[in-house]
Design a protein around this motif. Structure first.
Motif, PDB file in Angstrom:
ATOM      1  N   THR A  23     -13.680   3.005  -1.350  1.00 17.43           N
ATOM      2  CA  THR A  23     -13.092   1.660  -1.347  1.00 17.43           C
ATOM      3  C   THR A  23     -12.307   1.319  -0.085  1.00 17.43           C
ATOM      4  OG1 THR A  23     -11.096   2.483  -2.469  1.00 17.43           O
ATOM      5  CG2 THR A  23     -12.904   1.700  -3.862  1.00 17.43           C
ATOM      6  N   TRP A  24     -12.207   2.245   0.867  1.00 18.59           N
ATOM      7  CA  TRP A  24     -11.422   1.973   2.064  1.00 18.59           C
ATOM      8  C   TRP A  24     -12.196   1.047   2.996  1.00 18.59           C
ATOM      9  CZ3 TRP A  24      -7.295   5.532   4.357  1.00 18.59           C
ATOM     10  CH2 TRP A  24      -6.518   6.107   3.339  1.00 18.59           C
ATOM     11  N   LYS A  25     -11.547  -0.064   3.355  1.00 20.27           N
ATOM     12  CA  LYS A  25     -12.150  -1.043   4.238  1.00 20.27           C
ATOM     13  C   LYS A  25     -11.580  -0.889   5.653  1.00 20.27           C
ATOM     14  CE  LYS A  25     -12.333  -4.257   0.328  1.00 20.27           C
ATOM     15  NZ  LYS A  25     -11.904  -5.583  -0.177  1.00 20.27           N
ATOM     16  N   THR A  26     -12.065  -1.740   6.538  1.00 22.32           N
ATOM     17  CA  THR A  26     -11.592  -1.714   7.925  1.00 22.32           C
ATOM     18  C   THR A  26     -10.073  -1.813   8.004  1.00 22.32           C
ATOM     19  OG1 THR A  26     -13.645  -2.693   8.766  1.00 22.32           O
ATOM     20  CG2 THR A  26     -11.689  -2.910  10.147  1.00 22.32           C
ATOM     21  N   GLN A  27      -9.495  -2.742   7.241  1.00 20.32           N
ATOM     22  CA  GLN A  27      -8.044  -2.944   7.297  1.00 20.32           C
ATOM     23  C   GLN A  27      -7.263  -1.749   6.772  1.00 20.32           C
ATOM     24  OE1 GLN A  27     -10.220  -4.875   5.618  1.00 20.32           O
ATOM     25  NE2 GLN A  27      -9.373  -5.701   3.694  1.00 20.32           N
ATOM     26  N   PHE A  82       6.541  12.022  -3.005  1.00 18.67           N
ATOM     27  CA  PHE A  82       5.819  12.137  -4.269  1.00 18.67           C
ATOM     28  C   PHE A  82       5.271  10.783  -4.714  1.00 18.67           C
ATOM     29  CE2 PHE A  82       8.411  15.977  -4.482  1.00 18.67           C
ATOM     30  CZ  PHE A  82       7.510  16.900  -4.976  1.00 18.67           C
ATOM     31  N   LEU A  83       6.016   9.710  -4.420  1.00 16.71           N
ATOM     32  CA  LEU A  83       5.598   8.383  -4.845  1.00 16.71           C
ATOM     33  C   LEU A  83       4.345   7.926  -4.114  1.00 16.71           C
ATOM     34  CD1 LEU A  83       9.073   6.591  -4.968  1.00 16.71           C
ATOM     35  CD2 LEU A  83       7.822   7.652  -6.855  1.00 16.71           C
ATOM     36  N   VAL A  84       4.200   8.380  -2.867  1.00 17.36           N
ATOM     37  CA  VAL A  84       3.095   7.904  -2.039  1.00 17.36           C
ATOM     38  C   VAL A  84       1.753   8.412  -2.551  1.00 17.36           C
ATOM     39  CG1 VAL A  84       2.173   7.815   0.303  1.00 17.36           C
ATOM     40  CG2 VAL A  84       4.637   7.794  -0.062  1.00 17.36           C
ATOM     41  N   LEU A  85       1.733   9.608  -3.127  1.00 16.76           N
ATOM     42  CA  LEU A  85       0.469  10.178  -3.590  1.00 16.76           C
ATOM     43  C   LEU A  85       0.427  10.365  -5.110  1.00 16.76           C
ATOM     44  CD1 LEU A  85      -0.506  12.858  -0.917  1.00 16.76           C
ATOM     45  CD2 LEU A  85      -1.650  10.711  -1.411  1.00 16.76           C
ATOM     46  N   LYS A  86       1.233   9.591  -5.817  1.00 16.22           N
ATOM     47  CA  LYS A  86       1.282   9.796  -7.268  1.00 16.22           C
ATOM     48  C   LYS A  86      -0.062   9.509  -7.935  1.00 16.22           C
ATOM     49  CE  LYS A  86       3.029   5.149  -8.363  1.00 16.22           C
ATOM     50  NZ  LYS A  86       4.116   4.394  -9.025  1.00 16.22           N
ATOM     51  N   ARG A  87      -0.864   8.618  -7.327  1.00 16.52           N
ATOM     52  CA  ARG A  87      -2.195   8.333  -7.859  1.00 16.52           C
ATOM     53  C   ARG A  87      -3.277   8.680  -6.836  1.00 16.52           C
ATOM     54  NH1 ARG A  87      -1.322   2.486 -10.910  1.00 16.52           N
ATOM     55  NH2 ARG A  87       0.186   3.227 -12.476  1.00 16.52           N
ATOM     56  N   GLY A  88      -3.000   9.696  -6.049  1.00 18.05           N
ATOM     57  CA  GLY A  88      -3.985  10.145  -5.084  1.00 18.05           C
ATOM     58  C   GLY A  88      -4.111   9.217  -3.885  1.00 18.05           C
ATOM     59  N   MET A  89      -5.304   9.174  -3.305  1.00 17.35           N
ATOM     60  CA  MET A  89      -5.522   8.441  -2.066  1.00 17.35           C
ATOM     61  C   MET A  89      -5.402   6.933  -2.255  1.00 17.35           C
ATOM     62  SD  MET A  89      -5.903  10.842   0.120  1.00 17.35           S
ATOM     63  CE  MET A  89      -6.729  10.223   1.579  1.00 17.35           C
ATOM     64  N   GLU A  90      -5.590   6.425  -3.461  1.00 22.33           N
ATOM     65  CA  GLU A  90      -5.423   4.985  -3.693  1.00 22.33           C
ATOM     66  C   GLU A  90      -3.966   4.581  -3.512  1.00 22.33           C
ATOM     67  OE1 GLU A  90      -7.410   2.153  -4.475  1.00 22.33           O
ATOM     68  OE2 GLU A  90      -8.818   3.527  -3.534  1.00 22.33           O
ATOM     69  N   SER A  91      -3.029   5.428  -3.958  1.00 21.04           N
ATOM     70  CA  SER A  91      -1.609   5.141  -3.757  1.00 21.04           C
ATOM     71  C   SER A  91      -1.269   5.111  -2.276  1.00 21.04           C
ATOM     72  CB  SER A  91      -0.740   6.200  -4.465  1.00 21.04           C
ATOM     73  OG  SER A  91      -0.910   6.153  -5.852  1.00 21.04           O
ATOM     74  N   LEU A  92      -1.829   6.060  -1.525  1.00 20.62           N
ATOM     75  CA  LEU A  92      -1.594   6.101  -0.081  1.00 20.62           C
ATOM     76  C   LEU A  92      -2.124   4.836   0.574  1.00 20.62           C
ATOM     77  CD1 LEU A  92      -0.844   7.467   2.589  1.00 20.62           C
ATOM     78  CD2 LEU A  92      -3.045   8.655   2.513  1.00 20.62           C
ATOM     79  N   LYS A  93      -3.291   4.390   0.164  1.00 21.58           N
ATOM     80  CA  LYS A  93      -3.889   3.186   0.746  1.00 21.58           C
ATOM     81  C   LYS A  93      -2.961   1.984   0.575  1.00 21.58           C
ATOM     82  CE  LYS A  93      -7.269   0.979  -1.330  1.00 21.58           C
ATOM     83  NZ  LYS A  93      -8.589   0.624  -1.899  1.00 21.58           N
TER      84      LYS A  93
END
Length: 501
Positions: free
Chosen positions: A28-32, A171-182
């Motif tokens: 789901t990662w786009k250019t932005q 911990f908050l940044v990756l609480k739901r994996g890479m989607e949270s980071l995005k």
């Protein structure tokens, strides 16, 4: 590709859900998103200090901009080249390097990358917590007096609390994996431009315009004087981000398409890095006018202002961006590396928790008491990462022609088994490249080689790996069977999976 064809033994011994190719529905990662990722990586406190340090070392403002622009272009090329396999096959870094270092041998460079990342994770968290400490002290002056003279391994209570709070926010940044980071990086990356706009306005106002800033001379007045220091500085900047060159597949595996990762990294790296450098150089040069000497540390610069609320806001925004770079550069990779080492027991999320705890118990404030020794050690280890990148790129583009046997990447008895799971050619090429690149550390007369160690390591390992693979092709390339017994069959995922080119 039909992942259900993987047999249970293969999944438990060499993979788990987090290591298998990312299915199309989760890409789901786009250019932005890639652009925002690099905004977060670049627009932060450590990068400011690096760029400001070049000004302090005597480079002119335009020379610094030239150094960063050149380094960012080279980085961009290396990142997109190494990110191609992640986007095409949906596999992370420790899985990708099985094709070059062997099914089992891949754990060695992956762990090397992981150890460096864990050390830097703690150090960067400690550096970022300094901004928190300043902000809390300005909001509540009594903060600095907490605990009286109490210390823990050399750090007072205010500093320890600031560090623990800053550390826990990861911990908050990756609480739901890479989607949270995005989502997090999409917020913090652009937000930093508020601070940059304020700094640029202050710099221009303080210096009396743009021209006085960029007309300041450096100590390298001629092309001949500046050439080798310029190249060394470029190599140094690349070296700082060389770890991300290795594990960029950890991120590009989530890309919707090859175009998204290529365009996103273009907008996010050379473009963002140059803009950030322009502002940093302007602010650092303006400090010479305002304070009589260049200040290359944004935390020290913020402390010169007499508006506490401005300092607090800027410090908190920059701290949030520092969390982003720490997660991207130092947390994602070891989480995958640990999962690759023990896939049956460690998932990406468990690897993330283990990495966080390991970074905490490095006690980074204690490490920084011997900063020179620690940075020398990390730079030496990091010097071996350039050659690993050289091997990876040579294997994927020259040896494999961008075509991987995905089934055998997850098989103990396939093309990437080599000899008992290890490809000696990759290790020999890596050691050769690292030895030449780092010899300048131990032989003073060859110090100049160390100053361009990243270039040397990549080029030498690239060439020597290709030579070794062609002079002594592995058994799998000549049609012989692999050498590790495996009861599980090799039911096809797909013999030559090449979708998403």
């Amino acid at each position: 590709m039909n992942l259900s064809n993987l047999q249970k033994e293969q999944v438990s011994s060499l993979s788990n859900r987090d290591l298998l190719p990312v299915p199309p529905t989760e890409r789901t990662w786009k250019t932005q998103n890639f652009a925002s990722m690099w905004m977060g990586v670049i627009n932060n406190i450590p990068t400011y200090a690096t760029i400001g340090g070049l000004v302090v070392l005597g480079f002119s403002p335009w020379q610094v901009i030239g150094i960063i622009f050149t380094a960012s272009l080279i980085l961009y090329v290396a990142l997109t080249l190494n990110g191609h396999a992640g986007s095409k096959y949906g596999i992370p870094f420790p899985v990708l390097i099985r094709t070059s270092y062997g099914i089992l041998g891949a754990n060695i460079p992956a762990l090397l990358r992981g150890v460096v990342a864990i050390m830097w994770l703690g150090i960067q968290a400690y550096a970022g917590s300094a901004a928190f400490n300043i902000a809390f002290t300005l909001l509540w002056p009594g903060w600095a007096e907490l605990g009286g003279g109490w210390t823990f391994l050399g750090i007072g209570l205010p500093g320890l609390l600031s560090f623990l709070l800053f550390w826990s926010l990861h911990f908050l940044v990756l609480k739901r994996g890479m989607e949270s980071l995005k989502k997090f990086q999409g917020f913090t990356g652009p937000l930093v431009y508020i601070v940059l706009a304020g700094l640029l306005w202050w710099a221009i106002d303080t210096a009396g315009g743009v021209k006085p800033i960029f007309m300041q001379p450096g100590k390298y007045e001629t092309f001949g004087e500046a050439f080798f220091p310029f190249i060394s500085a470029v190599a140094g900047i690349i070296g700082i981000w060389s770890t991300l060159i290795l594990n960029i597949p950890d991120f590009t595996r989530f890309s919707r398409s090859q175009t998204d990762q290529i365009k996103g990294q273009l907008y996010g790296l050379p473009v963002t890095f140059t803009i950030f450098t322009f502002v940093t150089v302007a602010a650092t040069a303006a400090t010479t006018v305002a304070f009589g000497k260049p200040i290359g540390d944004i935390i020290l610069l913020l402390q010169q202002f007499d508006r506490p609320i401005v300092i607090v806001i800027a410090a908190l925004i920059l701290s949030a961006a520092t969390i982003t770079v720490n997660v991207i550069a130092n947390l994602v990779s070891p989480a995958y590396d640990l999962a690759n080492l023990f896939p049956k027991w460690i998932t990406f999320k468990r690897g993330f928790y283990i990495t966080m705890m390991a970074a905490l118990f490095t006690f980074p404030w204690k490490l920084m008491e011997n900063a020179d020794a620690i940075f020398t050690l990390l730079n030496l280890i990091g010097g071996a990462l350039g050659p690993i990148a050289g091997v990876m790129i040579a294997d994927y583009y020259i040896i494999r022609k961008r075509e991987l046997n995905v089934n055998d990447i997850y098989s103990l008895n396939g093309e990437y088994t080599y000899f008992k799971g290890y490809n000696y050619r990759a290790f020999a090429a890596t050691l050769f490249g690292a030895a030449v690149a780092l010899i300048g550390v131990f032989v003073p007369s060859l110090r100049e080689l160390y100053d361009i160690s990243w270039f040397l390591g990549v080029v030498l390992s690239f060439a020597s790996y290709i030579g070794l693979m062609r002079l002594h092709p592995p058994a799998s390339a000549t049609g012989e069977k692999g050498e590790i017994e495996c009861e599980a069959g090799n039911d096809a995922i797909s013999s030559k999976h090449s979708s998403g080119a």
